[in-house]
Scaffold this motif. Structure first.
Motif, PDB file in Angstrom:
ATOM      1  N   ALA A  72       0.832  -1.203   0.000  1.00  0.00           N
ATOM      2  CA  ALA A  72       0.000   0.000   0.000  1.00  0.00           C
ATOM      3  C   ALA A  72       0.865   1.253   0.000  1.00  0.00           C
ATOM      4  CB  ALA A  72      -0.930  -0.002   1.208  1.00  0.00           C
ATOM      5  N   ARG A  73       1.944   1.235   0.765  1.00  0.00           N
ATOM      6  CA  ARG A  73       2.838   2.399   0.799  1.00  0.00           C
ATOM      7  C   ARG A  73       3.515   2.614  -0.554  1.00  0.00           C
ATOM      8  NH1 ARG A  73       5.455   0.909   6.715  1.00  0.00           N
ATOM      9  NH2 ARG A  73       3.918   2.066   7.994  1.00  0.00           N
ATOM     10  N   THR A  74       3.888   1.510  -1.190  1.00  0.00           N
ATOM     11  CA  THR A  74       4.510   1.617  -2.515  1.00  0.00           C
ATOM     12  C   THR A  74       3.521   2.174  -3.529  1.00  0.00           C
ATOM     13  OG1 THR A  74       5.958  -0.256  -2.038  1.00  0.00           O
ATOM     14  CG2 THR A  74       5.694   0.357  -4.344  1.00  0.00           C
ATOM     15  N   LEU A  75       2.281   1.682  -3.451  1.00  0.00           N
ATOM     16  CA  LEU A  75       1.236   2.187  -4.356  1.00  0.00           C
ATOM     17  C   LEU A  75       0.980   3.672  -4.126  1.00  0.00           C
ATOM     18  CD1 LEU A  75      -1.312  -0.775  -4.190  1.00  0.00           C
ATOM     19  CD2 LEU A  75      -0.062  -0.026  -6.225  1.00  0.00           C
ATOM     20  N   ASP A  76       0.968   4.068  -2.875  1.00  0.00           N
ATOM     21  CA  ASP A  76       0.749   5.485  -2.565  1.00  0.00           C
ATOM     22  C   ASP A  76       1.881   6.345  -3.113  1.00  0.00           C
ATOM     23  OD1 ASP A  76      -0.722   7.622  -1.049  1.00  0.00           O
ATOM     24  OD2 ASP A  76       1.203   7.743  -0.022  1.00  0.00           O
ATOM     25  N   LYS A  77       3.109   5.865  -2.997  1.00  0.00           N
ATOM     26  CA  LYS A  77       4.260   6.601  -3.539  1.00  0.00           C
ATOM     27  C   LYS A  77       4.156   6.737  -5.052  1.00  0.00           C
ATOM     28  CE  LYS A  77       9.310   6.550  -3.838  1.00  0.00           C
ATOM     29  NZ  LYS A  77      10.554   5.801  -3.505  1.00  0.00           N
ATOM     30  N   LEU A  78       3.783   5.632  -5.720  1.00  0.00           N
ATOM     31  CA  LEU A  78       3.623   5.674  -7.173  1.00  0.00           C
ATOM     32  C   LEU A  78       2.525   6.652  -7.576  1.00  0.00           C
ATOM     33  CD1 LEU A  78       3.918   1.849  -7.983  1.00  0.00           C
ATOM     34  CD2 LEU A  78       5.602   3.636  -8.507  1.00  0.00           C
ATOM     35  N   ASN A  79       1.444   6.662  -6.785  1.00  0.00           N
ATOM     36  CA  ASN A  79       0.341   7.571  -7.094  1.00  0.00           C
ATOM     37  C   ASN A  79       0.764   9.025  -6.912  1.00  0.00           C
ATOM     38  OD1 ASN A  79      -2.400   8.053  -7.838  1.00  0.00           O
ATOM     39  ND2 ASN A  79      -2.889   8.467  -5.698  1.00  0.00           N
ATOM     40  N   GLN A  80       1.552   9.297  -5.879  1.00  0.00           N
ATOM     41  CA  GLN A  80       2.049  10.657  -5.671  1.00  0.00           C
ATOM     42  C   GLN A  80       2.944  11.084  -6.832  1.00  0.00           C
ATOM     43  OE1 GLN A  80       1.239  12.793  -3.332  1.00  0.00           O
ATOM     44  NE2 GLN A  80      -0.052  11.421  -2.138  1.00  0.00           N
ATOM     45  N   GLU A  81       3.774  10.157  -7.325  1.00  0.00           N
ATOM     46  CA  GLU A  81       4.641  10.467  -8.462  1.00  0.00           C
ATOM     47  C   GLU A  81       3.814  10.747  -9.712  1.00  0.00           C
ATOM     48  OE1 GLU A  81       7.152   7.065  -8.691  1.00  0.00           O
ATOM     49  OE2 GLU A  81       8.439   7.674  -7.015  1.00  0.00           O
ATOM     50  N   ARG A  82       2.744   9.950  -9.906  1.00  0.00           N
ATOM     51  CA  ARG A  82       1.876  10.169 -11.062  1.00  0.00           C
ATOM     52  C   ARG A  82       1.219  11.543 -10.986  1.00  0.00           C
ATOM     53  NH1 ARG A  82      -3.069  10.672 -11.727  1.00  0.00           N
ATOM     54  NH2 ARG A  82      -3.565  10.047  -9.604  1.00  0.00           N
TER      55      ARG A  82
END
Length: 282
Positions: free
Chosen positions: A20-30
Motif C-alpha cells: 500500500a505504501r509503494t502504491l501510494d508513492k507511485l500515485n504521488q509520483e503520477r
C-alpha cells in the motif's frame, strides 16, 4: 501479478502495508507528473495565444518528455480549462506518438478522427473511441499536418456558439439537504454520462477565505458560507477563481462531492462555474 492485486490479496498485514505504501508513492509520483504536464501544456497554450492574432478552435499538444500514463488526465484538464476539443500526445515507439483526446458537447471526437482518416488515408495509424473521448496513434513527423486537419475539421463542423458554455442546474437546494447523506444517495445513480449528467446545483454564497492550492495537486480550494452554514468548495479550474477575494458574494454552480482525503469525511462542493452576484432591482 500487479502490485495492486498483490496488495488486495495479501494475507500478511506487513506485506499489505508495504504494498500500500509503494502504491501510494507511485500515485504521488503520477500526480506530480500530471501537474507538471498540465502546467507545461497551459503555458504552451498561453505562449501560442500571445504570438498569434487568432484563436484556435482546437488544442493539439505534444512534448517528448510527457508520459503516456497521464495524457488522458491532462487532456481532460486542458479541455475543461479552455473548453476546446483537446488532444495531448506523448512518445510511443519507433517514431510514433500516442494521443488521448477529449471533446466538448457538439463535437463527436471519434467521428472527427474518422473524417480526418478518410481525408488523408494512412495519416492516423490507428484510432478508436466515442463522442467525448478517443485515442489515436500517428507518426511524430505528421503532427503538424494532423494538427491543421484537426483544426480545419472543427471549423467545418462547429460554430462560435459551440464555445458558449452552458451549465444546466437543478437550482438551489435547501441547506438541510447539503450534507454527506445526500451525496451518498446521489452517487447510487452513478455512473454519469453524456446523456445522464451528474446533478449541478447553484446558489449564492459569501466567500470566507481566498483561493488556496491544496495538498492534492491541481485542486484549488475556498471556504464559503450560505444560510449561516460554512462549506468547503474546490475546483480544478484555476481560471474561474481569478480575482476572487474574501467577502465577495458570488453565485456558484456546483456538484456535491465527498472529501475522502480527510477524516472524518466531509462534504465538498465542486465548483463548475462562479460569477459575481448582483441583486435584482425592482
Amino acid at each position: 501479478m500487479s502490485l495492486g492485486i498483490e496488495c488486495l490479496l495479501a494475507t500478511d498485514t506487513d506485506a499489505a502495508l508495504q504494498a500500500a505504501r509503494t502504491l501510494d508513492k507511485l500515485n504521488q509520483e503520477r500526480r506530480a507528473i500530471e501537474t507538471r504536464m498540465k502546467e507545461q501544456a497551459l503555458q504552451h497554450l498561453s505562449d501560442l495565444q500571445q504570438s498569434t492574432t487568432h484563436q484556435d478552435w482546437t488544442v493539439c499538444l505534444y512534448h517528448p518528455d510527457w508520459h503516456q500514463g497521464v495524457i488522458g488526465i491532462v487532456a481532460a484538464r486542458v479541455k475543461d480549462s479552455r473548453f476546446r476539443p483537446t488532444i495531448v500526445f506523448a512518445d510511443d515507439q519507433e517514431g510514433m506518438i500516442k494521443g488521448s483526446a477529449r471533446s466538448i458537447p457538439g463535437y463527436h471526437i471519434r467521428d472527427a478522427l474518422d473524417r480526418i482518416s478518410r481525408t488523408r488515408p494512412g495519416l492516423i495509424v490507428k484510432f478508436g473511441g466515442h463522442a467525448m473521448a478517443a485515442g489515436l496513434t500517428i507518426h511524430q513527423s505528421d503532427l503538424d499536418l494532423f494538427r491543421q486537419l484537426f483544426e480545419d475539421d472543427a471549423r467545418t463542423h462547429l460554430n462560435e456558439e459551440t464555445f458558449q458554455i452552458e451549465i444546466l442546474s437543478e437550482g438551489d437546494i435547501e441547506p438541510r439537504h447539503l450534507r454527506l447523506d445526500t451525496v451518498r444517495i446521489l452517487k447510487q445513480s452513478e455512473p454519469w454520462g453524456q446523456e445522464f449528467g451528474e446533478p449541478v446545483f447553484d446558489d449564492v454564497f459569501m466567500i470566507l477565505t481566498p483561493p488556496r492550492i491544496t495538498a492534492r495537486q491541481g485542486l484549488i480550494q475556498v471556504s464559503c458560507q450560505n444560510s449561516n452554514s460554512r462549506y468547503e468548495a474546490a475546483t480544478f479550474k484555476p481560471d474561474i477563481l481569478k480575482g476572487l477575494q474574501a467577502g465577495n458574494r458570488v453565485r456558484i454552480a456546483y456538484r456535491m462531492d465527498i472529501n475522502r482525503y480527510c477524516r472524518p469525511e466531509r462534504l465538498r462542493l465542486m465548483i463548475e462555474h462562479i460569477e459575481p452576484f448582483q441583486e435584482e432591482r425592482v
